[in-house]
Enzyme design. Structure first.
Site, PDB file in Angstrom:
ATOM      1  N   ASN A   1       0.873  -1.173   0.000  1.00  0.00           N
ATOM      2  CA  ASN A   1       0.000   0.000   0.000  1.00  0.00           C
ATOM      3  C   ASN A   1       0.911   1.223   0.000  1.00  0.00           C
ATOM      4  OD1 ASN A   1      -1.828   2.055   0.398  1.00  0.00           O
ATOM      5  ND2 ASN A   1      -2.660   1.247   2.309  1.00  0.00           N
TER       6      ASN A   1
ATOM      7  N   ARG B   1      -2.764  -2.360  -3.191  1.00  0.00           N
ATOM      8  CA  ARG B   1      -3.958  -1.571  -2.958  1.00  0.00           C
ATOM      9  C   ARG B   1      -3.888  -0.370  -3.911  1.00  0.00           C
ATOM     10  NH1 ARG B   1      -5.121   3.281   1.090  1.00  0.00           N
ATOM     11  NH2 ARG B   1      -7.344   3.499   0.677  1.00  0.00           N
TER      12      ARG B   1
ATOM     13  N   HIS C   1     -12.749   2.813   0.199  1.00  0.00           N
ATOM     14  CA  HIS C   1     -12.837   1.816   1.288  1.00  0.00           C
ATOM     15  C   HIS C   1     -13.622   0.575   0.863  1.00  0.00           C
ATOM     16  CE1 HIS C   1     -12.423   5.412   4.253  1.00  0.00           C
ATOM     17  NE2 HIS C   1     -11.228   4.863   4.049  1.00  0.00           N
TER      18      HIS C   1
ATOM     19  N   ARG D   1     -10.543  15.911   7.138  1.00  0.00           N
ATOM     20  CA  ARG D   1     -11.386  16.269   5.994  1.00  0.00           C
ATOM     21  C   ARG D   1     -12.739  16.776   6.475  1.00  0.00           C
ATOM     22  NH1 ARG D   1     -10.071  10.633   3.629  1.00  0.00           N
ATOM     23  NH2 ARG D   1      -8.058  10.944   2.611  1.00  0.00           N
TER      24      ARG D   1
ATOM     25  N   ARG E   1      -8.698   9.193  20.334  1.00  0.00           N
ATOM     26  CA  ARG E   1      -8.290   8.889  21.714  1.00  0.00           C
ATOM     27  C   ARG E   1      -7.960  10.175  22.476  1.00  0.00           C
ATOM     28  NH1 ARG E   1      -3.925   4.669  19.511  1.00  0.00           N
ATOM     29  NH2 ARG E   1      -3.723   6.484  18.144  1.00  0.00           N
TER      30      ARG E   1
ATOM     31  N   GLY F   1     -10.462   1.922  12.703  1.00  0.00           N
ATOM     32  CA  GLY F   1      -9.836   2.176  13.987  1.00  0.00           C
ATOM     33  C   GLY F   1     -10.765   2.802  15.007  1.00  0.00           C
TER      34      GLY F   1
ATOM     35  N   GLU G   1      -8.078  -5.259   5.549  1.00  0.00           N
ATOM     36  CA  GLU G   1      -7.957  -5.005   4.119  1.00  0.00           C
ATOM     37  C   GLU G   1      -6.774  -5.743   3.519  1.00  0.00           C
ATOM     38  OE1 GLU G   1      -9.188  -0.645   3.087  1.00  0.00           O
ATOM     39  OE2 GLU G   1      -8.346  -0.624   5.111  1.00  0.00           O
TER      40      GLU G   1
END
Length: 396
Positions: free
Chosen positions: A7, A89, A178, A239, A282, A328, A381
């Site tokens: 990737n 990917r 995705h 974004r 987090r 995540g 993935e």
């Protein structure tokens, strides 16, 4: 069979090396800050060995050579000639590629033509493909496209309400991303619920620094939140997601930025980071616990946008077998799952708060008994790409 999954980003290389017979990761790693004065390479192996080194990595070809050297030194691989295939990917396949595809000169030409639709991603993918061809000319390489799963979206869902010639001449349409992740977790969820995938209807929420929603009917994508680029849709780490298009020109007037500058702001300085200064959920949760109002506002905006899409896609689908949280943030943030599912009891959505706070490892059912299944499904993935690559290589 050994499959290497790559990737490549504009300045990074992520990789995993699989033993497919054992479904085992032999090694995985990350090369960062390629082209910068001081880069970094980190590799760990199934034998629990790990190495991290700072070094100057001139370009992606040099990075792949350093990866091979490290794998040799760590006793994982004698050379790249001892693997059976490479799975890449590839972010943007346009409307040309609907399945994993063996890389040929013709495919490379098409990927080059698609670079304007993914200027940050496809050139990096191509650099990796060409570097691997040079290093191991006879090694089969396979492109696995983020966009391929979404090629079943119907025209009324993928066509923008713009002058139609922009689609006919320039292929401006919704592509979505995705897709490998949405397909993987949906298949895992259907298997978990003992529903044939061809009959499975679900809303898949891939939530991380990049985030998207996918409406799945009978195992196929029929709607997704990202568009021509990954900017559209949900609020993300950096974004903005959906906004009034007229804002682009107005922001330019207010800030004296040109179009490229505004687009950079929307991609890299907006979202959670723009709202509160942090794009790590987090860190945001810690700030919320400390009564930080800006962090709480950013979190609420993030969750509200997701809930809007869940409602819209539930009506698009008409029938729903599950809601899936992955990525995540989706996998690890119980607070977010609770916020998204709250006050939806009238629609049959009942989250079991105790289970949600402490879900079991792997796939976890988070809903109350006899209600619409709410699932936490870890995505993988890289494994999905490895499986797809193996199937193409075996068919040669």
């Amino acid at each position: 069979m050994r499959i290497l999954v790559l990737n490549l980003g504009s300045s990074s290389i992520k990789f995993q090396l699989f033993n497919m017979e054992k479904r085992m990761v032999l090694a995985k790693g990350l090369l960062e800050q390629i082209g910068e004065p001081e880069g970094r390479i980190s590799i760990s192996t199934s034998a629990k060995a790990s190495q991290t080194e700072s070094l100057h990595i001139t370009d992606h070809a040099h990075g792949l050579l350093k990866m091979q050297e490290k794998l040799q030194v760590m006793g994982v691989l004698k050379s790249l000639e001892h693997i059976d295939g490479v799975g890449h990917r590839v972010v943007q396949g346009g409307d040309l590629f609907i399945k994993p595809t063996l890389i040929t000169p013709e495919v490379i030409g098409h990927l080059e033509d698609l670079c304007p639709l993914a200027p940050l991603h496809n050139p990096a993918h191509l650099a990796g493909i060409k570097a691997m061809q040079k290093q191991v000319p006879n090694l089969p390489q396979v492109a696995v496209f983020d966009t391929a799963y979404h090629q079943t979206i119907p025209p009324h869902a993928f066509t923008y309400a713009l002058p139609y010639e922009l689609y006919e001449r320039h292929k401006l349409r919704r592509y979505g991303f995705h897709g490998t992740s949405h397909n993987f977790v949906a298949q895992e969820a259907a298997r978990f619920l003992h529903i044939p995938y061809r009959n499975f209807n679900a809303i898949s929420l891939h939530l991380g620094n990049g985030a998207s929603v996918c409406a799945i009917r009978n195992g196929q994508s029929v709607e997704t939140s990202m568009g021509l680029t990954p900017l559209e849709g949900l609020v993300m780490g950096t974004r903005s997601g959906d906004l009034d298009p007229a804002l682009l020109g107005y922001i330019g007037q207010l800030t004296n930025k040109d179009t490229a500058g505004v687009v950079h702001m929307l991609n890299h300085e907006s979202g959670l980071k723009g709202l509160c200064g942090d794009n790590d959920m987090r860190a945001i949760e810690k700030r919320i616990d400390a009564k930080d109002e800006r962090a709480k506002l950013a979190f609420d905006i993030y969750a509200h946008r997701i809930k809007k899409y869940v409602g819209a896609y539930a009506f698009v689908l008409g029938a729903l077998d599950a809601i899936i949280f992955t990525g995540g943030v989706g996998e690890n943030c119980a607070r977010l799952r609770k916020a998204v599912c709250s006050e939806l009891e009238n629609f049959g959505i009942f989250l079991d708060e105790e289970v949600n706070s402490n879900p079991r490892p792997g796939i976890a059912l988070l809903s109350q008994a006899r209600k619409l299944p709410i699932l936490r499904v870890p995505t993988n993935e890289e494994l999905a790409i490895a499986k797809a690559t193996m199937q193409v290589v075996q068919a040669l």
